[in-house]
Scaffold this motif. Sequence first.
Motif, mmCIF file in Angstrom:
data_model
loop_
_atom_site.group_PDB
_atom_site.id
_atom_site.type_symbol
_atom_site.label_atom_id
_atom_site.label_comp_id
_atom_site.label_asym_id
_atom_site.label_seq_id
_atom_site.Cartn_x
_atom_site.Cartn_y
_atom_site.Cartn_z
ATOM 1 N N GLU A 6 -50.087 35.404 -79.280
ATOM 2 C CA GLU A 6 -49.486 35.072 -80.568
ATOM 3 C C GLU A 6 -50.449 34.223 -81.392
ATOM 4 O O GLU A 6 -51.261 33.477 -80.839
ATOM 5 C CB GLU A 6 -48.174 34.281 -80.400
ATOM 6 C CG GLU A 6 -47.095 34.967 -79.601
ATOM 7 C CD GLU A 6 -47.049 34.479 -78.168
ATOM 8 O OE1 GLU A 6 -45.967 34.543 -77.557
ATOM 9 O OE2 GLU A 6 -48.096 34.028 -77.663
ATOM 10 N N GLY A 8 -50.724 32.325 -85.694
ATOM 11 C CA GLY A 8 -50.125 32.137 -87.005
ATOM 12 C C GLY A 8 -49.182 30.966 -87.129
ATOM 13 O O GLY A 8 -48.687 30.688 -88.223
ATOM 14 N N THR A 19 -46.483 33.727 -91.389
ATOM 15 C CA THR A 19 -46.469 35.025 -90.730
ATOM 16 C C THR A 19 -47.086 34.880 -89.348
ATOM 17 O O THR A 19 -48.216 34.413 -89.212
ATOM 18 C CB THR A 19 -47.255 36.071 -91.525
ATOM 19 O OG1 THR A 19 -46.680 36.229 -92.821
ATOM 20 C CG2 THR A 19 -47.222 37.419 -90.807
ATOM 21 N N SER A 21 -48.278 36.665 -85.718
ATOM 22 C CA SER A 21 -48.782 37.930 -85.170
ATOM 23 C C SER A 21 -48.742 37.880 -83.659
ATOM 24 O O SER A 21 -48.885 36.819 -83.061
ATOM 25 C CB SER A 21 -50.220 38.187 -85.625
ATOM 26 O OG SER A 21 -50.321 38.266 -87.014
ATOM 27 N N ARG A 71 -44.263 46.144 -86.990
ATOM 28 C CA ARG A 71 -45.281 46.412 -85.982
ATOM 29 C C ARG A 71 -46.221 47.496 -86.464
ATOM 30 O O ARG A 71 -45.850 48.356 -87.250
ATOM 31 C CB ARG A 71 -44.641 46.802 -84.642
ATOM 32 C CG ARG A 71 -43.795 48.041 -84.684
ATOM 33 C CD ARG A 71 -42.991 48.223 -83.385
ATOM 34 N NE ARG A 71 -43.807 48.659 -82.272
ATOM 35 C CZ ARG A 71 -43.342 48.786 -81.003
ATOM 36 N NH1 ARG A 71 -42.077 48.473 -80.744
ATOM 37 N NH2 ARG A 71 -44.136 49.202 -80.045
ATOM 38 N N THR A 77 -49.813 45.694 -82.341
ATOM 39 C CA THR A 77 -49.561 44.366 -82.900
ATOM 40 C C THR A 77 -48.193 44.320 -83.572
ATOM 41 O O THR A 77 -47.776 45.276 -84.230
ATOM 42 C CB THR A 77 -50.647 43.996 -83.922
ATOM 43 O OG1 THR A 77 -51.925 43.999 -83.257
ATOM 44 C CG2 THR A 77 -50.416 42.612 -84.497
ATOM 45 N N TYR A 79 -45.564 41.706 -85.965
ATOM 46 C CA TYR A 79 -45.608 40.600 -86.917
ATOM 47 C C TYR A 79 -44.205 40.037 -87.143
ATOM 48 O O TYR A 79 -43.204 40.731 -86.952
ATOM 49 C CB TYR A 79 -46.161 41.076 -88.264
ATOM 50 C CG TYR A 79 -47.503 41.757 -88.155
ATOM 51 C CD1 TYR A 79 -47.586 43.150 -88.046
ATOM 52 C CD2 TYR A 79 -48.683 41.022 -88.139
ATOM 53 C CE1 TYR A 79 -48.805 43.792 -87.928
ATOM 54 C CE2 TYR A 79 -49.914 41.664 -88.026
ATOM 55 C CZ TYR A 79 -49.962 43.040 -87.919
ATOM 56 O OH TYR A 79 -51.176 43.665 -87.802
ATOM 57 N N GLN A 81 -42.677 37.972 -90.381
ATOM 58 C CA GLN A 81 -42.789 37.303 -91.669
ATOM 59 C C GLN A 81 -41.582 36.386 -91.806
ATOM 60 O O GLN A 81 -40.438 36.843 -91.772
ATOM 61 C CB GLN A 81 -42.804 38.324 -92.811
ATOM 62 C CG GLN A 81 -42.762 37.713 -94.200
ATOM 63 C CD GLN A 81 -44.015 36.930 -94.537
ATOM 64 O OE1 GLN A 81 -45.119 37.381 -94.280
ATOM 65 N NE2 GLN A 81 -43.836 35.742 -95.105
#
Length: 123
Positions: A6, A8, A19, A21, A71, A77, A79, A81
């Motif tokens: 992970e 961010g 956000t 990731s 994704r 990956t 994400y 938000q």
Amino acid sequence: QVQLVESGGGLVRPGGSLTLSCAASGSIFSIYAMGWYRQAPGKQRELVATIASGGSANYADSVKGRFTVSRDNAKNTMYLQMNSLKPEDTAVYYCNAEVLSGTAPNYTYLEHWGQGTLVTVSS
């Protein structure tokens, strides 16, 4: 071996955005459901959002309308938000993935966790 990393996390003021990731790496054949969980100090880990391989998503009531999970299957990956952040969103955020790994004919299906990234919402 599969790893989830992970990134961010950080410090943000109430009302702000971040956000996150989650990047999966290793001998991955396929990733099925992925999810974000969080654990606040002194509390149990709780589900934040999940996303299926096809993109359908579900959210905890506490984050609906504020958080969006997505994704990129080509990049392995996921994400998150996060908008309109509140102090009660402060927690360590973990990603989770159901992964089929290995090479034919030796595949392994396991649930994997990342190491977590800290999100602090404070003025």
